[in-house]
Design a protein around this motif. Structure first.
Motif, mmCIF file in Angstrom:
data_model
loop_
_atom_site.group_PDB
_atom_site.id
_atom_site.type_symbol
_atom_site.label_atom_id
_atom_site.label_comp_id
_atom_site.label_asym_id
_atom_site.label_seq_id
_atom_site.Cartn_x
_atom_site.Cartn_y
_atom_site.Cartn_z
ATOM 1 N N ALA A 1 0.712 -1.018 -0.274
ATOM 2 C CA ALA A 1 0.233 -0.158 0.276
ATOM 3 C C ALA A 1 1.047 1.464 -0.124
ATOM 4 O O ALA A 1 1.438 0.811 0.255
ATOM 5 C CB ALA A 1 -1.400 -0.146 0.957
ATOM 6 N N GLU A 2 0.590 2.165 -0.024
ATOM 7 C CA GLU A 2 0.977 3.353 -0.492
ATOM 8 C C GLU A 2 1.209 4.386 0.076
ATOM 9 O O GLU A 2 1.592 4.929 1.100
ATOM 10 C CB GLU A 2 0.357 4.703 -1.498
ATOM 11 N N ASN A 3 0.316 3.954 1.715
ATOM 12 C CA ASN A 3 0.385 5.069 2.949
ATOM 13 C C ASN A 3 -0.148 3.958 4.388
ATOM 14 O O ASN A 3 -0.475 2.836 3.526
ATOM 15 C CB ASN A 3 -0.346 5.335 3.026
ATOM 16 N N GLN A 4 0.162 4.388 5.313
ATOM 17 C CA GLN A 4 -0.259 3.341 5.938
ATOM 18 C C GLN A 4 -1.722 2.943 6.662
ATOM 19 O O GLN A 4 -2.230 2.441 7.275
ATOM 20 C CB GLN A 4 -0.176 4.534 7.919
ATOM 21 N N ALA A 5 -2.718 4.385 5.539
ATOM 22 C CA ALA A 5 -4.165 3.635 5.928
ATOM 23 C C ALA A 5 -4.244 2.708 4.692
ATOM 24 O O ALA A 5 -4.889 3.219 3.980
ATOM 25 C CB ALA A 5 -5.255 5.486 5.738
ATOM 26 N N SER A 6 -4.122 1.498 5.176
ATOM 27 C CA SER A 6 -3.903 0.563 3.989
ATOM 28 C C SER A 6 -5.399 0.145 3.547
ATOM 29 O O SER A 6 -6.477 0.383 4.245
ATOM 30 C CB SER A 6 -2.964 -0.936 4.248
ATOM 31 N N PRO A 7 -5.430 -0.024 2.016
ATOM 32 C CA PRO A 7 -6.956 -0.279 1.862
ATOM 33 C C PRO A 7 -6.757 -1.735 2.150
ATOM 34 O O PRO A 7 -6.625 -2.029 1.809
ATOM 35 C CB PRO A 7 -6.823 0.180 0.036
ATOM 36 N N GLN A 8 -8.984 -1.860 1.736
ATOM 37 C CA GLN A 8 -8.576 -3.257 1.783
ATOM 38 C C GLN A 8 -9.057 -3.993 1.060
ATOM 39 O O GLN A 8 -9.416 -3.988 -0.501
ATOM 40 C CB GLN A 8 -9.893 -3.145 2.829
#
Length: 327
Positions: free
Chosen positions: A263-270
């Motif tokens: 993922a590109e950031n910590q708020a990873s997509p599901q």
């Protein structure tokens, strides 16, 4: 199969990228509406209940390319924002019915799971013939490495380690306790059958199993081999990196290809994940895979063994309905 490890730069999107047509999307919407009107529970839906003849033919073509040639595919053209959470789950489950037989991913009988894109720490193979992912959020990525080319590279760099690829290692079964069976599976990393190489690699499971007091510890040569496999797979010259969009369907052949999600950031997509057995999957020798109970049909190959299935006497089909767990 094409070999992205040795020719990543030449393994372009024209090989692995496929786009659904507006007719495919219209079929999906009509089929989802029909299933929704009947208020069907997710896991009771079979291919015959989700009538998408054009899409089914296209998915069959793509999965054949995945299994016979390319090792993975990304199917684009769905707008995830047009569907609610249940619709996305139903969509992946129903498409999976046209691709193969789903197998359980946990001992609780979970057949379809929601996983963050950061759940996979390194390159590995999934627990069935094919892993299918439906991306539900933006910012995900995936990387792929050909098992055939990876093994060839190990032979070229460290022939002294290459013989260990055919040796058996213990793979930890985690929270999959099976009465009367070992808490790990003894499997070779690689095997050849029908002229094709298959690879099963999960470093975390191997290291967890060999940390057990009843198993020999991994030696320095074993760790050197795993380090080399990880090094080759992680080298940008040898892997194929793909940026994923919400709505993308990712199909990975778990014997010919290792994969890693990111993922590109910590708020990873599901992502929604389904493990599938292919109806015409490759030949595999005894000891490289295992059968897994099916639901309302034939058993699958690979996957986890649900606890309730283990405890059922032979022929007791009724209680299986309790095992139909979606996520």
């Amino acid at each position: 199969m094409r070999e992205p490890v040795t020719s990543a730069a030449r393994f372009g999107a024209e090989n692995w990228s496929h786009r659904l047509s507006s007719q495919h999307v219209d079929e999906i919407d009509a089929a989802l509406a029909d299933v929704g009107r009947s208020d069907r529970p997710l896991l009771t839906v079979r291919a015959r209940d989700f009538a998408v003849p054009r899409l089914a033919a296209e998915l069959g073509r793509i999965v054949n390319l995945v299994e016979q040639r390319d090792g993975f595919a990304v199917v684009r053209g769905l707008d995830a924002g047009r569907y609610n959470v249940h619709g996305l789950r139903m969509l992946l489950w129903a498409m999976g019915q046209h691709l193969g037989t789903p197998v359980p991913q946990t001992t609780d009988g979970h057949m379809l799971r929601s996983v963050p894109a950061t759940a996979d720490a390194g390159f590995h193979s999934g627990g069935s013939d094919v892993s299918a992912f439906l991306v539900t959020g933006a910012g995900a990525s995936a990387s792929f490495v050909s098992s055939e080319s990876l093994v060839r590279e190990v032979h070229a760099r460290r022939p002294d380690l290459a013989e260990r690829l055919s040796g058996r290692y213990a793979f930890d079964r985690g929270a999959e306790p099976v009465p009367g069976e070992l808490p790990y599976r003894l499997l070779p990393l690689t095997c050849r059958a029908g002229g094709r190489l298959s690879m099963r690699y999960r470093r975390d499971e191997i290291e967890a199993a060999h940390a057990r007091p009843d198993l020999p510890s991994l030696g320095s040569a074993d760790l050197d081999l795993f380090d080399l496999v990880d090094e080759i797979a992680s080298d940008r010259r040898y892997r194929v990196d793909v940026q994923l969009d919400a709505g993308d369907l990712v199909l990975v052949d778990n014997y010919s290809t290792l994969h890693m999600l990111g993922a590109e950031n910590q708020a990873s997509p599901q992502l929604l994940r389904l493990w599938l057995t292919l109806p015409t999957g490759r030949d595999l020798p005894t000891g490289f895979t295992w059968e897994s109970p099916g639901y309302g049909g034939r058993g699958g190959r690979g996957g986890a063994v649900p606890r309730d299935v283990i405890s059922l006497p032979s022929g007791c089909a009724g209680p299986k309905s309790r095992l139909a767990t979606a996520v």
